[in-house]
Scaffold this active site. Structure first.
Site, PDB file in Angstrom:
ATOM      1  N   VAL A 121       0.833  -1.211   0.000  1.00 37.12           N
ATOM      2  CA  VAL A 121       0.000   0.000   0.000  1.00 37.12           C
ATOM      3  C   VAL A 121       0.866   1.260   0.000  1.00 37.12           C
ATOM      4  CG1 VAL A 121      -1.696   1.318   1.340  1.00 37.12           C
ATOM      5  CG2 VAL A 121      -1.941  -1.158   1.092  1.00 37.12           C
ATOM      6  N   ALA A 122       1.947   1.239   0.762  1.00 39.68           N
ATOM      7  CA  ALA A 122       2.822   2.411   0.840  1.00 39.68           C
ATOM      8  C   ALA A 122       3.494   2.700  -0.503  1.00 39.68           C
ATOM      9  CB  ALA A 122       3.881   2.189   1.916  1.00 39.68           C
TER      10      ALA A 122
ATOM     11  N   GLU B 199      -0.764   7.210  -4.089  1.00 37.57           N
ATOM     12  CA  GLU B 199      -2.175   7.564  -4.036  1.00 37.57           C
ATOM     13  C   GLU B 199      -2.466   8.927  -4.660  1.00 37.57           C
ATOM     14  OE1 GLU B 199      -0.423   6.566  -1.468  1.00 37.57           O
ATOM     15  OE2 GLU B 199      -1.385   4.872  -0.451  1.00 37.57           O
TER      16      GLU B 199
ATOM     17  N   ASP C  11      -5.711  27.432 -41.089  1.00 42.93           N
ATOM     18  CA  ASP C  11      -6.148  28.339 -42.144  1.00 42.93           C
ATOM     19  C   ASP C  11      -6.512  29.658 -41.478  1.00 42.93           C
ATOM     20  OD1 ASP C  11      -7.229  29.671 -44.235  1.00 42.93           O
ATOM     21  OD2 ASP C  11      -9.029  28.447 -44.407  1.00 42.93           O
TER      22      ASP C  11
END
Length: 455
Positions: A300-301, A305, A347
């Site tokens: 998770v670290a 995130e 153009d």
């Protein structure tokens, strides 16, 4: 007049005589369609426009904001955090899982709002920029939205006009059309009315007007043979509709980062958990859970995130900056795609300018006159060294210049309420405006009759 309604002329109109094509479509080259006939054909054939791709439902567009490898990692982190929280006894609130979930939701909501706002702005612009066409109906010349053209309509085209439906030419006076966008022809094509001896490739059909092209010189009259998706441009649009949308460079990079991070996180967690199990004595289920929690915590670290949210915020800021410069970006990722461009070709006329011309000086044998005012509203004065132009030789010469320029013209300038509307070549319109500034305008049509044209 026949009431038979068709979506397009059946066969190749380029090898048939123009009057034969008009007859087959049930229209009169001079009188045009009646209003009732045109309404019936419009009801049957539908609008003269290319079919747009079906819009993405809001719910699917919202879910699409989460279709990202990094977001998948964050969602996996939420699940793992909840599992770890449950295994530890579910004490208190799962703060880490809640924070990650809020980040994911905020990221998706921000991207969704930005894209919906851009879509609404683009729709408004398309409505403002809707093209118009000049047609003959009930024997009268009038302007209508191009989407209302139907098979059999008699359309009038002149220099500067866009061709909005395929048509067989009935008349042409030094008419040249730029067809590069459709056929690849680098030079404008000189158009003719005569029928072709045999069927020819698209670029050689000199008696046809093709939707998506532009008139560069002269003027003409044509009968609409195919509107909307029945045009040659519509056939190309059908093919383009089958192509799949490619991901932008940024999206591809984020996909790669997500895959690399996912694999790396899993490998690190497995290695750490394996090393602890090999080097430590695990004697209880609680100790095993602690080791697994260590691996989960590392995984998770390792997941960034904040990266998806940061990317979305940065792209949203880019969209807002583009909007302040009057440029609308439909998708957030397109902002980065613009940053990948090394050159942008545009153009200029009608895109970066207003496609208007103004006469500012008139030089004759007797002197020089300054003309004030810009645009097509005939507000301004003719002065010599700061003084109003007085009667005399110079004024007579200026009147001759402006009258001659106004007569040798297919342009029209009319006052409608408090506004002035112009039709035709910008240079020719400039003569009409300057002549009115001289305040000597007469109805030239009552004094002169056009007998012919020398381009």
């Amino acid at each position: 007049m026949t009431q038979t309604v068709v979506n397009r002329f059946e066969g190749d109109p380029s090898i048939l005589d123009a009057t034969e094509v008009a007859r087959a479509l049930g229209t009169d080259p001079e009188y045009g369609l009646s209003s009732a006939d045109a309404a019936a054909r419009f009801a049957a054939a539908g609008p003269n426009e290319l079919a747009a791709r079906a819009g993405t439902p809001a719910w699917r567009q919202l879910l699409g904001q989460f279709a990202d490898p990094l977001v998948y990692l964050l969602l996996a982190s939420i699940v793992v955090s909840l599992v770890a929280w449950a295994l530890e006894g579910a004490h208190g609130a799962p703060i880490e899982a809640i924070v990650i979930a809020l980040i994911v939701l905020a990221n998706g909501a921000l991207g969704f709002v930005q894209e919906r706002q851009a879509e609404r702005a683009v729709a408004a612009l398309q409505a403002m920029a809707a093209p118009t066409s000049r047609v003959v109906r009930d024997g009268q010349e009038l302007g209508i939205p191009a989407r209302e053209l139907v098979p059999g309509d008699i359309v009038l085209v002149a220099e500067g006009n866009a061709v909005t439906a395929d048509g067989r030419l009935l008349r042409a006076a030094s008419l040249t059309v730029a067809e590069a966008a459709l056929t690849g022809e680098s030079e404008p094509v000189l158009k003719e009315v005569r029928a072709l001896a045999t069927a020819a490739p698209l670029g050689d059909r000199v008696n046809m007007l093709l939707s998506g092209t532009a008139v560069t010189r002269g003027h003409g009259r044509a009968v609409v043979t195919a509107p909307g998706m029945a045009t040659e441009l519509g056939r190309i649009a059908t093919l383009l509709g089958r192509t799949e949308e490619e991901r932008t460079p940024l999206q591809r990079e984020i996909d790669l980062v997500g895959r690399v991070l996912g694999i790396t996180v899993i490998v690190i967690a497995i290695v750490v958990v394996g090393a602890i199990l090999l080097t430590s004595s695990i004697e209880s289920a609680g100790a095993l859970v602690d080791v697994l929690l260590i691996g989960v915590s590392l995984a998770v670290a390792a997941v960034p995130e904040g990266l998806p949210a940061i990317l979305t915020v940065i792209l949203a800021i880019g969209v807002q900056r583009m909007a302040r410069q009057r440029a609308i970006v439909k998708k957030l990722s397109s902002v980065e795609t613009l940053g990948s461009a090394s050159a942008i070709c545009s153009d200029k006329t009608g895109t970066l300018t207003r496609n208007e011309m103004t006469i500012q000086r008139i030089v004759t044998r007797s002197g020089e006159v300054a003309v004030s005012g810009v645009g097509y509203r005939p507000d301004g004065d003719l002065t010599v060294d700061g003084r109003p132009l007085a009667p005399g030789a110079l004024r007579d010469e200026v009147l001759g210049v402006l009258t001659g320029g106004s007569l040798a013209s297919d342009a029209a300038l009319r006052e409608e309420g408090e506004t002035w509307t112009a039709r035709g070549d910008p240079t020719e319109i400039a003569f009409l405006v300057a002549e009115r500034k001289l305040r000597a305008t007469e109805d030239l049509a009552t004094r002169f009759t056009r007998r012919g044209e020398i381009p």
